[in-house]
Design an enzyme around this catalytic site. Structure first.
Site, PDB file in Angstrom:
ATOM      1  N   GLU A  97      -0.874   9.800 -10.372  1.00 32.81           N
ATOM      2  CA  GLU A  97      -0.414   8.476  -9.962  1.00 32.81           C
ATOM      3  C   GLU A  97      -1.621   7.614  -9.603  1.00 32.81           C
ATOM      4  O   GLU A  97      -2.374   7.936  -8.681  1.00 32.81           O
ATOM      5  CB  GLU A  97       0.521   8.620  -8.757  1.00 32.81           C
ATOM      6  CG  GLU A  97       1.235   7.346  -8.360  1.00 32.81           C
ATOM      7  CD  GLU A  97       2.265   7.592  -7.263  1.00 32.81           C
ATOM      8  OE1 GLU A  97       3.203   6.793  -7.149  1.00 32.81           O
ATOM      9  OE2 GLU A  97       2.118   8.591  -6.513  1.00 32.81           O
ATOM     10  N   CYS A 119       5.325   3.407  -5.452  1.00 31.68           N
ATOM     11  CA  CYS A 119       5.699   4.674  -6.085  1.00 31.68           C
ATOM     12  C   CYS A 119       6.514   4.456  -7.347  1.00 31.68           C
ATOM     13  O   CYS A 119       6.561   5.325  -8.217  1.00 31.68           O
ATOM     14  CB  CYS A 119       6.454   5.550  -5.095  1.00 31.68           C
ATOM     15  SG  CYS A 119       7.890   4.748  -4.364  1.00 31.68           S
ATOM     16  N   LYS A 162       6.911   7.647  12.906  1.00 27.80           N
ATOM     17  CA  LYS A 162       5.452   7.629  12.836  1.00 27.80           C
ATOM     18  C   LYS A 162       5.054   6.767  11.647  1.00 27.80           C
ATOM     19  O   LYS A 162       5.127   7.195  10.502  1.00 27.80           O
ATOM     20  CB  LYS A 162       4.864   9.032  12.668  1.00 27.80           C
ATOM     21  CG  LYS A 162       3.334   9.049  12.827  1.00 27.80           C
ATOM     22  CD  LYS A 162       2.654  10.037  11.916  1.00 27.80           C
ATOM     23  CE  LYS A 162       2.550   9.617  10.484  1.00 27.80           C
ATOM     24  NZ  LYS A 162       1.652   8.443  10.243  1.00 27.80           N
ATOM     25  N   GLU A 170      11.024  11.240  -0.250  1.00 26.60           N
ATOM     26  CA  GLU A 170      10.777  10.282  -1.333  1.00 26.60           C
ATOM     27  C   GLU A 170       9.294  10.358  -1.629  1.00 26.60           C
ATOM     28  O   GLU A 170       8.461   9.842  -0.884  1.00 26.60           O
ATOM     29  CB  GLU A 170      11.208   8.876  -0.896  1.00 26.60           C
ATOM     30  CG  GLU A 170      11.365   7.917  -2.060  1.00 26.60           C
ATOM     31  CD  GLU A 170      10.124   7.080  -2.284  1.00 26.60           C
ATOM     32  OE1 GLU A 170       9.371   7.429  -3.223  1.00 26.60           O
ATOM     33  OE2 GLU A 170       9.904   6.116  -1.556  1.00 26.60           O
TER      34      GLU A 170
END
Length: 485
Positions: free
Chosen positions: A387, A290, A180, A256
């Protein structure tokens, strides 16, 4: 370079199930973040489509697992060759749907394709062992077998590489997979599906299901006992939800997740090299990575000079649509993401941070935000805890090695970290003390196909790439034999 209209017309916009294009009952739009305009309408997968894809994966699993590893390797190798041959198409497609500058898209084509070649080579190197039981009562055989049908959920920031980093080891290990892709960037993955078909991948081994309603598609799959594993790259918040869902059937998981990477510059660092590294670690992918440096912890002895040099470099960057010549900074993925970046900058400034360059949305079409440097960021600023996923460097100071380590580790995340120092002993001490899965020493880019990628704490579980990457898709089986008579 292909024409945009020609490329979009050629890209498969249907679902990819059982090795062929399958129309859906509904569609959803994919937008160009540089303009905010619709690029194309793409098939929107439903729960019924998800069941069909899992049917195909389960039906193909036994035969694919029994396929000689050399044959699986050759298919991956051919897929690598085809991606490289289509590098212009893949690069432009990623720039159109994700926004990154073309130069970075070409870099991702090379990086993403390399996972196909790397795991083609790893496919034939899956080993077990045979040994004598120490008790003398028999023999021990340890063998590896594919986990089985896997669901992969990939993010929008690296549309090709985050797919190949999961698909390649799964196929190499003998697993079938349903992917997906992110709703923002499904086109690259759909083109990759066609590449695998052209490379000779048997029907059913790989299905690709874009959707605008991820939960409606994937939630029913967690209750299907044919699904054996989920691999996800994305936010920690979503990762926690998926882990909870996986727990109901004790699915194998690879996660992750989010990062909050510290970039630590010690007083003895080569300042020019540190600024070069900071630009690479911060501005790759317009900061939407990331592994991007989020918190710049700089020794107070050199903080003013570092801030001035980084400010000058950030101010000089050329901003614009990624497909224009010379552009170094593209748009953010969406208006929502740009608003999030703006909120974090506003919060830091309200609490005392200084904007030395940037700090504003760019008016007009698309989702552009100025490359920004924040100096004197206070400890209670949200941008040091969350973040940012954008082109903002937040700088704060420290005194001495111990204080620098404490500041770097002051986060629930632990994906990547960067340190700059000329002292080899310090480099080893600090690298070992940092609570992260990856550390760059005097390097601003650390991702490497041959190295394990992953984090600790709330940054995830498991490792991708390297020799470790294929192990995520293998089960270990012990076979006990009697002592030969």
């Amino acid at each position: 370079m292909p024409e945009v209209a020609e490329l979009l017309a050629a890209v498969p916009a249907d679902l990819w199930i059982g090795g062929k294009r399958v129309p859906a009952e509904r569609t959803f739009p994919v937008f160009d973040p540089a303009t905010g305009e619709v690029l194309i309408e793409v098939a929107d997968a439903s729960a019924v489509d998800g069941a069909r894809a899992l049917d195909a994966a389960a039906g193909a699993q036994a035969a694919w697992a029994a396929t000689p590893s050399r044959e699986r390797a050759e298919i991956l190798r051919r897929a690598w060759e085809l991606v490289i041959a289509l590098r212009d198409e893949f690069a432009l497609l990623m720039t159109l749907e994700m926004g990154k500058p073309l130069a970075e898209s070409y870099g991702e084509v090379s990086y993403g394709a390399e996972f196909l070649r790397w795991f083609a080579e790893e496919a034939v190197r899956v080993h077990g062992r045979y040994t004598h039981a120490p008790s003398g009562t028999g023999r021990i055989i340890v063998t590896k077998q594919p986990v089985g049908p896997t669901l992969a959920i990939t993010p929008w920031n690296f549309p090709l590489a985050m797919g190949t980093r999961k698909i390649a080891p799964a196929l190499a290990a003998g697993c079938t997979m349903v992917v997906k892709p992110a709703a923002e960037t499904p086109l690259t993955m759909l083109l990759l599906g066609q590449v695998f078909a052209d490379a000779g991948l048997p029907p059913g081994v790989l299905s690709i299901l874009p959707t605008a309603d991820a939960a409606a598609l994937t939630d029913p799959m967690f209750g299907d006992d044919r699904l054996r594993k989920i691999t996800f790259t994305g936010s920690t918040g979503v990762g926690k939800i998926l882990l909870a869902q996986s727990a109901t059937r004790v699915l194998r998981t690879s996660m992750e997740l989010g990062g909050n990477a510290p970039f630590v510059v010690f007083a003895d660092a080569d300042l020019d090299a540190a600024v070069d590294g900071a630009m690479a670690a911060k501005m790759r992918n317009t900061g939407e990575a990331c592994t991007a440096a989020n918190r710049f912890h700089v020794d107070n002895a050199i903080r003013a000079e570092f801030t001035a040099e980084l400010t000058a470099r950030m101010r000089a960057l050329k901003i614009g649509p990624g497909y224009l010549d010379g552009v170094q900074v593209g748009p953010l993925i969406s208006e929502k993401q740009r608003d999030t970046v703006a909120e974090l900058v506003h919060d830091a400034v309200a609490k005392g941070a200084r904007v030395t360059t940037g700090g504003r949305r760019i008016a007009g079409d698309g989702y552009f935000y100025e490359p920004t440097v924040l100096a004197d960021v206070p400890a209670d600023a949200r941008i040091l805890r969350e973040e940012v996923f954008g082109p903002v460097a937040a700088i704060t100071g420290f005194d001495g090695e111990t204080e620098g380590i404490i500041a770097a580790n002051d986060t629930e995340f632990g994906l990547a970290a960067y340190i700059y120092t000329r002292d080899l002993d310090r480099a080893f001490r600090v690298a070992e003390a940092l609570e992260t899965g990856m550390v760059g020493v005097n390097r601003g880019v650390i991702s490497d196909v041959a190295a394990p990628f992953g984090g600790v704490k709330e940054s995830g579980l498991g490792r991708e790439a390297g020799t470790e990457g294929i192990e995520e898709y293998l089960e270990t089986k012990y076979i006990a034999l009697p002592q030969p008579s």
